[in-house]
Enzyme design. Structure first.
Site, PDB file in Angstrom:
ATOM      1  N   HIS A  50       1.599   0.564 -13.123  1.00  0.00           N
ATOM      2  CA  HIS A  50       2.305  -0.675 -13.460  1.00  0.00           C
ATOM      3  C   HIS A  50       3.814  -0.407 -13.465  1.00  0.00           C
ATOM      4  CE1 HIS A  50       2.907  -4.619 -15.142  1.00  0.00           C
ATOM      5  NE2 HIS A  50       3.715  -4.090 -16.048  1.00  0.00           N
ATOM      6  N   GLY A  74       0.781  -1.237   0.000  1.00  0.00           N
ATOM      7  CA  GLY A  74       0.000   0.000   0.000  1.00  0.00           C
ATOM      8  C   GLY A  74       0.807   1.278   0.000  1.00  0.00           C
TER       9      GLY A  74
HETATM   10  C1  GRF Z   1       3.558  -1.202  -7.528  1.00  0.00           C
HETATM   11  O1  GRF Z   1       4.832  -1.475  -7.982  1.00  0.00           O
HETATM   12  C2  GRF Z   1       2.594  -1.056  -8.662  1.00  0.00           C
HETATM   13  O2  GRF Z   1       3.202  -0.568  -9.825  1.00  0.00           O
HETATM   14  C3  GRF Z   1       2.124  -2.467  -8.880  1.00  0.00           C
HETATM   15  O3  GRF Z   1       2.056  -3.031  -7.608  1.00  0.00           O
HETATM   16  C4  GRF Z   1       2.976  -2.368  -6.747  1.00  0.00           C
HETATM   17  C5  GRF Z   1       2.211  -1.928  -5.545  1.00  0.00           C
HETATM   18  O4  GRF Z   1       3.068  -1.463  -4.543  1.00  0.00           O
HETATM   19  N1  GRF Z   1       0.878  -2.487  -9.592  1.00  0.00           N
HETATM   20  P1  GRF Z   1       2.457  -0.836  -3.214  1.00  0.00           P
HETATM   21  O5  GRF Z   1       1.552  -1.908  -2.598  1.00  0.00           O
HETATM   22  O6  GRF Z   1       1.694   0.387  -3.581  1.00  0.00           O
HETATM   23  O7  GRF Z   1       3.625  -0.550  -2.323  1.00  0.00           O
END
Ligand code: GRF
Length: 230
Positions: free
Chosen positions: A113, A13
C-alpha cells in the site's frame, strides 16, 4: 522449496515485475506460478507475457459468469490452486477480497500500500496523505485482513516530503521503494524468518535480528532494514 506465489494485479504491474525479477536474479526464493488479473488490457498482462509467466484474466465485470463477488473470488481461488500457488501477493489489486478468499489461504495473503498504514488506507493512499499535508510519506507491506488495507505490518519505507514535491514526484519515489520492500518481505517469508509476537500475534519481527545487516539509505528510512540484494 521456493515460495509458490500467485500475484493478483489490476494495473500497470511494476511491482509484479519487480518481484519476478528478484526471483529470476536468485535473491527471492519464489516462483510466480500465475498472475491473476481482473482488468482486460491492464499493463501487467503484457509484462507477464514478456516474462513468460502464466496469466489468468478474470473479468470481474462479467456478471453472467460472476453474479456475486464470492463467485468471482471462488474463480480466483480455483485458478490459483490449479497453478500450484499457495501464497498470494496483491500488487495493485483494486478490489476487496471476500472472507471466502481469505479463508482459502489463511495468513498467506500479502498486500502493498502506498502510505504508512494504518494512516491513509483506500485507493488514493498517497494522494490522500499529500492532501492532508503529511511531512513523511511512504509504503507498507502487510498481511491482509478483511478490512481495507489492514493487517499486521511486515515492512515500511518512509520518505520526507519537501515543499518542491508533487504527487507525481512522491509517487515515483514511493514506487521505487515498493519495488525493493515487497520482494524483501516475500524473501523473509520464503526463508521462514517471520515471527509473530504480541497480542493476537499481530507484531511481526524478523529472526534472527542479528543477521539483519541494515544499510544506510540516502533520503529514506526502511524498517526493518533491507538486506543485500534488495
Ligand atoms: C502500488 O502503488 C501499490 O502500492 C498499490 O497499487 C500500486 C500498484 O502499482 N497497491 P503497480 O501496478 O505495481 O505499478
Amino acid at each position: 522449496m521456493p515460495l509458490n506465489l500467485a500475484v493478483i494485479a489490476s494495473g500497470d504491474g511494476s511491482n509484479f515485475q519487480a518481484i519476478a525479477e528478484k526471483a529470476r536474479a536468485g535473491f527471492l526464493d519464489a516462483a510466480i506460478r500465475v498472475l491473476v488479473c481482473n482488468r482486460p488490457g491492464a499493463g501487467v498482462i503484457a509484462r507477464a507475457e514478456a516474462l513468460g509467466i502464466p496469466c489468468v484474466l478474470l473479468d470481474h465485470e462479467d456478471t453472467s459468469l460472476y453474479p456475486r463477488r464470492a463467485d468471482f473470488d471462488r474463480a480466483m481461488v480455483d485458478a490459483i490452486r490449479q497453478h500450484g500457488a499457495d501464497w498470494i501477493a496483491l500488487a495493485g489489486y483494486m478490489r476487496l477480497l471476500t472472507p471466502e478468499f481469505l479463508t482459502a489461504f489463511p495468513g498467506r495473503v500479502l498486500n502493498i500500500h502506498p502510505a504508512l498504514l494504518p494512516s491513509f488506507p483506500g485507493v488514493r493512499g498517497c494522494a490522500d496523505a499529500l492532501g492532508y499535508g503529511v511531512k513523511i510519506a511512504g509504503a507498507t507491506v502487510h498481511f491482509v485482513e478483511e478490512k481495507t488495507d489492514s493487517g499486521p505490518v511486515i515492512i515500511q519505507a518512509a520518505i520526507p516530503i519537501s515543499s518542491g514535491d508533487t504527487l507525481n514526484s512522491i509517487t515515483q519515489r514511493i514506487h521505487a521503494l515498493e519495488h525493493r520492500i515487497y520482494p524483501q518481505a516475500l524473501q523473509w517469508i520464503a526463508s521462514g524468518r517471520l515471527a509473530r509476537l504480541g497480542e493476537n500475534d499481530r507484531v511481526i519481527t524478523i529472526r534472527p535480528d542479528a543477521q539483519l545487516r541494515g544499510r544506510e539509505e540516502p533520503g529514506c528510512l526502511i524498517s526493518p532494514p533491507l538486506e543485500q540484494g534488495f
